[in-house]
Design an enzyme around this catalytic site. Structure first.
Site, PDB file in Angstrom:
ATOM      1  N   CYS A 131       0.831  -1.206   0.000  1.00  0.00           N
ATOM      2  CA  CYS A 131       0.000   0.000   0.000  1.00  0.00           C
ATOM      3  C   CYS A 131       0.866   1.258   0.000  1.00  0.00           C
ATOM      4  O   CYS A 131       1.380   1.669   1.047  1.00  0.00           O
ATOM      5  CB  CYS A 131      -0.923  -0.011   1.214  1.00  0.00           C
ATOM      6  SG  CYS A 131      -1.942   1.469   1.334  1.00  0.00           S
ATOM      7  N   CYS A 134      -0.479   4.099   2.178  1.00  0.00           N
ATOM      8  CA  CYS A 134      -0.285   3.927   3.625  1.00  0.00           C
ATOM      9  C   CYS A 134       1.182   4.125   4.017  1.00  0.00           C
ATOM     10  O   CYS A 134       1.477   4.729   5.037  1.00  0.00           O
ATOM     11  CB  CYS A 134      -0.686   2.523   4.072  1.00  0.00           C
ATOM     12  SG  CYS A 134      -2.144   1.849   3.290  1.00  0.00           S
ATOM     13  N   ASP A 135       2.096   3.577   3.233  1.00  0.00           N
ATOM     14  CA  ASP A 135       3.493   3.464   3.675  1.00  0.00           C
ATOM     15  C   ASP A 135       4.471   4.359   2.921  1.00  0.00           C
ATOM     16  O   ASP A 135       5.657   4.414   3.277  1.00  0.00           O
ATOM     17  CB  ASP A 135       3.969   2.001   3.537  1.00  0.00           C
ATOM     18  CG  ASP A 135       3.128   1.050   4.383  1.00  0.00           C
ATOM     19  OD1 ASP A 135       2.630   1.492   5.437  1.00  0.00           O
ATOM     20  OD2 ASP A 135       2.965  -0.111   3.994  1.00  0.00           O
TER      21      ASP A 135
END
Ligand code: NAP
Length: 307
Positions: A131, A134-135
Site C-alpha cells: 500500500c 499507507c506506507d
C-alpha cells in the site's frame, strides 16, 4: 441475543449492506478483522464514484462508516473464522465469541496478491509494502521499486514519485494494463524508470530491504536495484476458504454467486469483490451491498423466492 443480519467485512460492499439492512428495520452487525474501509483505503483519489467528482478513499470509507453507524448498525473488530448454518439460525464464529443471526452477508473483499518469493513475508513492514498510500511517507528521499502493470501499480508509482528519490516500475510485459493517461504522466517524470518485461526474483537485505534483484524475461539478464522499499501491486485475490462449506467457491476461490447475491445456502448472501463477477469496482461493490441486504431482509420476512 439474535441479530437479523451479520455482515462479514466492513468495506464499501459490507457497509452499504449495513445501511440497507438497518433501513429495512433489521438489527445489523458488521464484523471486520482490521477496521472499516477495506481496499478503498489504499486509493488516494476516487474520481469514478457516481455523484462524487473527487474524494479520497479514506474520506469515502469514513462517510460510509458514519452513515452506517447513524442508521444504527453495530460494528465489532474480530476475525471471523467460520460461519455455521443450522437453518433458521446461523452462527458466526470469532476467536472470542459466537454470534447468532438469522442471516449472514459475506463481504470479505479480496486481499493483496503476494509475489510469492520465499523471503517476501519476512520483509513485510521492513521494506515490503502492499500500500503506497499507507506506507509511502516512510520512503521519502529513498529509492523504491513498484511491481505491477495495472492501475494500482501506476498510481502507486505516481504517489511514490512525489516522495521518493527514485521509483523503478517493474512490469512483466511490454504493455501496461492500466490507463495510458497515467503511463504518460509517469514517462514525463525524471525520477521514474521503467523496467519492462522484468520480474522480481529476489528481495535482498538482512533485517530491512536493501535491494531487489530483477530478471528480464526475454534476455534472462539480471539487474540489482538499490532500493529500500518494494511496493507490490500485482492485483488482489480472494480469501474465502473459511466459508467454503456454506458458500461454495468458484475455480478461482471467489464465492459462487450471480447478480442476485444468493449463495447455495438459504439465508447466506454475498456481496462485493469476494463473489464471482466481471467488474470489481467501488460502484459495483456498493450496488451488491444493496442487493444482498434487501435479499436478506426478504429472506427474514419470508417474502423471498429463494427457499
Ligand atoms: P490488475 O488490474 O489485475 O493488475 C495486476 C497487474 O499485476 C497486471 O499488470 C499483471 O500483469 C501484474 N501481475 C499479476 N500477477 C503478477 C505476478 N505474479 N508477477 C508480476 N506481475 C503480476 O490489478 P490492480 O492494478 O490492483 O487493479 C484491480 C482493479 O481495480 C482493476 O480493475 C483496476 O482498473 C481497478 N483500479 C482502478 C483504479 C482507478 O480507477 N483509479 C485504481 C486502482 C485500481 P499482466 O498485465 O501481465 O497480467
Amino acid at each position: 441475543m439474535m441479530y437479523d443480519m451479520i455482515i462479514v467485512g466492513a468495506g464499501p460492499a459490507g457497509m452499504t449492506a449495513a445501511i440497507y439492512g438497518q433501513r429495512a428495520g433489521k438489527r445489523t452487525l458488521l464484523i471486520d478483522a482490521k477496521g472499516f474501509g477495506g481496499q478503498i483505503l489504499n486509493t488516494p483519489e476516487v474520481e469514478n464514484y457516481p455523484g462524487i467528482k473527487k474524494t479520497s478513499g479514506f474520506a469515502l470509507a469514513s462517510a460510509l462508516y458514519e452513515q452506517a453507524m447513524e442508521q444504527g448498525a453495530e460494528i465489532v473488530y474480530a476475525q471471523v473464522t467460520a460461519v455455521e448454518d443450522s437453518g433458521a439460525v446461523k452462527n458466526v464464529v470469532t476467536a472470542d465469541q459466537v454470534y447468532e443471526t438469522k442471516s449472514v452477508i459475506l463481504a470479505t473483499g479480496a486481499k493483496n496478491r503476494p509475489l510469492g518469493l520465499p523471503e517476501e513475508e519476512s520483509f513485510v513492514g521492513s521494506g515490503v509494502s502492499y500500500c503506497a498510500t499507507c506506507d509511502g511517507a516512510f520512503f521519502r528521499g529513498k529509492k523504491v521499486a513498484v511491481i505491477g502493470g495495472g492501475n494500482t501499480a501506476l498510481e502507486d508509482a505516481e504517489v511514490l514519485s512525489n516522495l521518493a528519490e527514485e521509483v523503478y516500475l517493474i512490469h512483466r510485459r511490454d504493455t501496461f494494463r492500466g490507463e495510458q493517461a497515467t503511463v504518460k504522466r509517469l514517462l514525463a517524470k525524471d525520477n521514474v524508470e521503467f523496467f519492462m518485461e522484468c520480474v522480481p526474483c529476489e528481495i535482498l537485505g538482512d533485517a530491512k530491504v536493501s535491494g531487489l534483484k530483477i530478471r528480464n524475461v526475454k534476455t534472462e539478464e539480471e539487474t540489482q536495484l538499490p532500493v529500500e522499499g518494494v511496493f507490490v501491486a500485482i492485483g488482489q485475490m480472494p480469501d474465502n476458504e473459511a466459508f467454503a462449506d456454506v458458500a461454495p467457491l468458484d475455480d478461482h476461490g471467489y464465492i459462487a454467486a450471480g447478480e442476485d447475491c444468493l449463495t447455495a445456502t438459504p439465508g447466506i448472501f454475498v456481496c462485493g469483490d469476494c463473489r464471482t463477477k466481471a467488474v470489481r469496482q467501488l460502484a459495483t461493490a456498493a450496488a451488491d451491498g444493496a442487493v444482498a441486504a434487501l435479499a436478506a431482509a426478504a429472506y427474514i420476512n419470508g417474502t423471498d423466492t429463494q427457499a
